[in-house]
Design an enzyme around this catalytic site. Sequence first.
Site, PDB file in Angstrom:
ATOM      1  N   GLU A   1      -1.321  -1.456  -5.005  1.00  0.00           N
ATOM      2  CA  GLU A   1      -2.540  -0.703  -5.288  1.00  0.00           C
ATOM      3  C   GLU A   1      -2.282   0.318  -6.385  1.00  0.00           C
ATOM      4  O   GLU A   1      -1.242   0.973  -6.400  1.00  0.00           O
ATOM      5  CB  GLU A   1      -3.004   0.008  -4.014  1.00  0.00           C
ATOM      6  CG  GLU A   1      -4.337   0.697  -4.143  1.00  0.00           C
ATOM      7  CD  GLU A   1      -4.790   1.303  -2.829  1.00  0.00           C
ATOM      8  OE1 GLU A   1      -5.919   1.015  -2.420  1.00  0.00           O
ATOM      9  OE2 GLU A   1      -4.013   2.066  -2.216  1.00  0.00           O
TER      10      GLU A   1
ATOM     11  N   ASP B   1      -2.389   0.863   7.390  1.00  0.00           N
ATOM     12  CA  ASP B   1      -1.647   0.733   6.128  1.00  0.00           C
ATOM     13  C   ASP B   1      -1.181  -0.705   5.897  1.00  0.00           C
ATOM     14  O   ASP B   1      -1.166  -1.184   4.763  1.00  0.00           O
ATOM     15  CB  ASP B   1      -0.464   1.701   6.102  1.00  0.00           C
ATOM     16  CG  ASP B   1      -0.922   3.150   6.114  1.00  0.00           C
ATOM     17  OD1 ASP B   1      -1.563   3.572   5.136  1.00  0.00           O
ATOM     18  OD2 ASP B   1      -0.654   3.849   7.104  1.00  0.00           O
TER      19      ASP B   1
ATOM     20  N   ASP C   1       0.885  -1.167   0.000  1.00  0.00           N
ATOM     21  CA  ASP C   1       0.000   0.000   0.000  1.00  0.00           C
ATOM     22  C   ASP C   1       0.922   1.216   0.000  1.00  0.00           C
ATOM     23  O   ASP C   1       1.448   1.602   1.040  1.00  0.00           O
ATOM     24  CB  ASP C   1      -0.893  -0.012   1.237  1.00  0.00           C
ATOM     25  CG  ASP C   1      -1.819   1.191   1.291  1.00  0.00           C
ATOM     26  OD1 ASP C   1      -2.279   1.640   0.226  1.00  0.00           O
ATOM     27  OD2 ASP C   1      -2.077   1.689   2.405  1.00  0.00           O
TER      28      ASP C   1
END
Length: 189
Positions: free
Chosen positions: A67, A139, A8
Amino acid sequence: MSIILGIDPGSRVTGYGVVRQVGHKLEYLGSGVIRTSIDDLPTRLKRIYAGITEIITQFNPNEFAIEQVFMAKNPDSALKLGQARGTAIVAAVNQNLPVFEYSPRTIKQTVVGTGAAEKSQVQEMVVRLLQLSDKPQVDAADALAIAITHANSIHNSLQIANSIAIKTPDKITALLRTKYRRGRLRLKG
């Protein structure tokens, strides 16, 4: 068996999550965050690169999932996020890892069941799916959700490829010609 590293990306905090996939089962291997100081951006990117390289060395993943960039309200933030993401991808490619990308909506849809899920819902489902005793940092939970999404994508894609190979015996090698691009199944030939 696959070991999947999910990332992430962020210019200040980059989450990572590592899972092992054996058949249908996922096993939690580790997660955490790479925090950068408030130094200039090049120094932060250097820290992200070094951190991800260290994680790759420690866990020896087979695949890398990250992502995709979403549209931020602040253009400066979007640019910094894109640079952090690019740095993470370069770290993976330099270690010869295949890179797979997933949209935030796809990740939420896969893990929670709705693309409009809140971060807390993603975090809770990650705890349940991986049978964790404690909640990971937000996160890190997002990074684990990315790894879970990739594991789910691999499993579904292999089922599709097997189905194609079974239905078309003259193309039994379809499974061997399977190629993934941006987390999607592509069949050659």
